[in-house]
Design an enzyme around this catalytic site. Structure first.
Site, short mmCIF file in Angstrom:
data_model
loop_
_atom_site.label_atom_id
_atom_site.label_comp_id
_atom_site.label_asym_id
_atom_site.label_seq_id
_atom_site.Cartn_x
_atom_site.Cartn_y
_atom_site.Cartn_z
N THR A 86 0.86 -1.18 0.00
CA THR A 86 0.00 0.00 0.00
C THR A 86 0.89 1.23 0.00
O THR A 86 1.54 1.54 1.01
CB THR A 86 -0.91 0.00 1.24
OG1 THR A 86 -1.73 -1.17 1.18
CG2 THR A 86 -1.80 1.23 1.26
N LYS A 140 -7.23 1.50 -3.17
CA LYS A 140 -6.80 0.87 -1.92
C LYS A 140 -6.83 1.88 -0.76
O LYS A 140 -7.34 1.60 0.32
CB LYS A 140 -5.38 0.30 -2.09
CG LYS A 140 -4.67 -0.10 -0.82
CD LYS A 140 -5.32 -1.28 -0.09
CE LYS A 140 -4.56 -1.60 1.19
NZ LYS A 140 -5.22 -2.62 2.01
N LYS A 170 0.14 5.63 8.65
CA LYS A 170 0.85 5.87 7.38
C LYS A 170 -0.14 5.96 6.22
O LYS A 170 -0.10 6.90 5.40
CB LYS A 170 1.85 4.74 7.12
CG LYS A 170 2.62 4.86 5.82
CD LYS A 170 2.98 3.49 5.20
CE LYS A 170 1.76 2.73 4.75
NZ LYS A 170 2.00 1.62 3.81
#
Lengths: 294, 294
Positions: B96, B172, B241
Site C-alpha cells: 500500500t 486501496k 501511514k
C-alpha cells in the site's frame, strides 16, 4: 381473524399494512391525511376517522409516524389510543423516536394496564414491501411475545433487545447514525477516485463487492456514485430529525460522538440549502460541492 | 515451473508466498530481516541475499513491503531490482503506497523496458492464508495479463482498474479510509448503547447481521464490541501511514475530506499514546476514553 389497528400510512406504513393483510390480519387504519389510505383500503383495510377507532379492546395498535410529537399526540389526545387501549392492550410503536419518548409512553401505558413495545425497523420502503424489514423489539416480555406474529408478518427477523423500553430506539438511532457515517465516507472516497480520473461506479463496485458487500453500502453506494438522490426513499429532513435524536441521547448519556457531529453538520447544511425533501444520501452533495465538483 | 521473485516477508508476505508455492510457482524470496524467511523456506522457497537476486531475467518480482521509501529503495539501490529486471520484466507491486510512488516507479521501469503493475490488496493475514485476498491491478494491459495467474494464486478476485498506474493505489487508500471511518462509527454507536445499559456484543450482532453484514463490520465489529485490540492483524502505525497517504492525495487533488481528517486525528492521538503496535481498531479507544469508559 385477528384485528390490528394501524396508524400512519406513509412510505413505510402502506406496504407494512399490505403485508399484514396478506398474512390474514384484519386491519383498521387511520391516517391524518385521509386520502393516503386509498391503496390499503383497496387491499382490504378498513379506514376509520379517529386514532381511537383503530383500537379493539385488549387488542394491538401499530403506530408508524414521522416523529415523537405526532406519536405522543396519538396516545394522549382526547381521541387518541391511550385511554381506549385498555387492560392488556398493546401499543406496538414502530416509529423512530427518542428512547425517552418510549420510556415515557411505556410508563403511561403501564399505568393504564396496557403495554408499550418499542419496535423500530431497519429497511427502506422496498424492504417493507418485500417483507424484508429487520424489526427490533424492547419492552414487557409477555407483550413482546404477543406482537411477534405481527412483526414477523412485516419483517424477515425480529431482534429481542430486552425489557427496557428505550433499548430498541437506541439501537435504531445508532444504526441510522452508522448509515450517515457510511454515506459521508463513501462520498469522500468516491470523490478522491473521481479527482484521480476514475469512474465512480467502477470504484463503488470494487468496495461493495469486497469489504463492504452489505445492504447499506450496496444501496447507497450506487446512489452516491451516480449522484442521484431522488426519489427519496427516506427524506433528508427525517434523517436530520434522527441525527438530532442521536445527539440528544449522546448529550444525556455524556457520550462524545465527533463523527455524529460531523454528519449532523452535513444534514443541517443540506437542509439549509433546501434539500430536506431529497433522499438523505443527498447529504453527500456537500462533499462534492466542497471539492469543486458537480 | 515458473519462477517468481518475492520481496517482503511480513504478516502478509509469508502466507502469500506459501500460496504461490502451493500453486506450483518456484519462489525466490528476500527479506531485510533474513530470519523471517525460515517458514517459507521450509515450505519450499529459496532464500537469496540481495533484492536483485530474486530476479529472473524477463521474469516477475512481487514486492510486499511496509512503505513507499522501502519500496523505492528496493528498486533504485545498487543491489535493487530496477536495473536487473530487464526488458519485459515485471515488478508486481502489492504494497500500500502513494499513487505518485506508483506513477514514478512505472515511469522508471518503462524507461528500462520493464513494467510496473500496482496491485495492492484488501484482506488481513487470515485472508492471505486462505487465498481470499481481493487484488486490485492497474498498469500496462499486457503486463497485467501476464501477472494475473500470480495474483489469482494469492486471491479470490482480481479487479482491473485500468492502465493508469496509480489507480489501484487510490482505490486501496480510499478503502482503508472507509474502514477507519467504519471503525470510528461503530465505536460511537456501541458506546451510546453501552451508556444506555446495553451489551455491546448484542448490539454489534444486530448491526452486523442486518444492514452491515460484511467483512469490515463483522471483523472489526467484534473487536470493537469486545474492546480487544490485540493481536494486531494490521498495526495502527501502518494505518496512520495510510491515512497520511490519503490526506496527501486529498491535498494534491484538492479533495476536502473532513471525515478523513477526523480519523487521522484519532490515529495520531493513538500513536501519541503509544498504541502504534496495536491493531488499528485500537483507534476506537479514544472514543471510549472520552466517554469516561474503560
Amino acid at each position: 381473524m385477528i384485528e390490528v389497528g394501524f396508524i400512519g400510512l406513509g412510505n413505510m406504513g402502506q406496504p407494512m399494512v399490505k403485508n399484514l393483510l396478506k398474512a390474514g390480519f384484519k386491519v383498521k387504519v387511520y391516517n391524518r391525511t385521509p386520502n393516503k389510505a386509498s391503496e390499503v383500503v383497496e387491499a382490504g383495510a378498513e379506514q376509520v376517522n379517529r386514532p381511537c377507532d383503530t383500537v379493539t379492546p385488549d387488542g394491538i395498535v401499530v403506530t408508524m409516524v414521522s416523529n415523537d410529537q405526532v406519536l405522543e399526540e396519538l396516545v394522549y389526545s382526547p381521541d387518541g389510543i391511550g385511554e381506549k387501549l385498555g387492560k392488556d392492550g398493546i401499543h406496538l410503536s414502530m416509529s423512530t423516536v427518542a428512547p425517552d419518548t418510549s420510556r415515557r409512553l411505556a410508563k403511561y401505558h403501564q399505568e393504564k394496564g396496557s403495554f408499550y413495545i418499542a419496535s423500530p425497523v431497519f429497511g427502506r420502503p422496498e424492504a417493507a414491501e418485500a417483507q424484508k424489514l429487520w424489526v427490533m423489539s424492547s419492552g414487557n416480555q409477555g407483550a413482546k411475545e404477543r406482537v411477534k406474529p405481527i412483526q414477523e408478518a412485516m419483517g424477515q427477523k425480529v431482534f429481542d433487545l430486552g425489557e427496557e423500553p428505550g433499548n430498541a430506539n437506541v439501537v435504531k438511532l445508532g444504526g441510522n447514525f452508522m448509515i450517515m457515517a457510511a454515506m459521508e465516507a463513501m462520498a469522500e472516497a468516491f470523490n478522491l477516485a473521481e479527482k484521480n480520473g476514475m469512474d465512480r461506479e467502477t470504484v463503488a463496485e470494487v468496495y461493495t463487492s469486497t469489504l463492504f458487500n452489505c445492504t447499506v453500502y450496496n444501496g447507497y453506494g450506487a446512489m452516491i456514485a451516480k449522484k442521484m438522490f431522488e426519489p427519496a426513499g427516506f427524506q433528508l429532513a427525517l434523517g436530520l430529525k434522527d441525527c438530532n435524536l442521536v445527539l440528544d441521547e449522546a448529550n444525556q448519556t455524556k457520550t462524545p460522538m465527533p463523527l455524529a457531529n460531523l454528519v449532523h453538520n452535513r444534514l443541517l447544511a443540506s437542509a439549509a440549502k433546501g434539500r430536506g425533501n431529497q433522499d438523505w444520501s443527498a447529504l453527500t452533495k456537500l462533499a462534492n460541492e466542497e471539492a469543486g465538483m458537480e
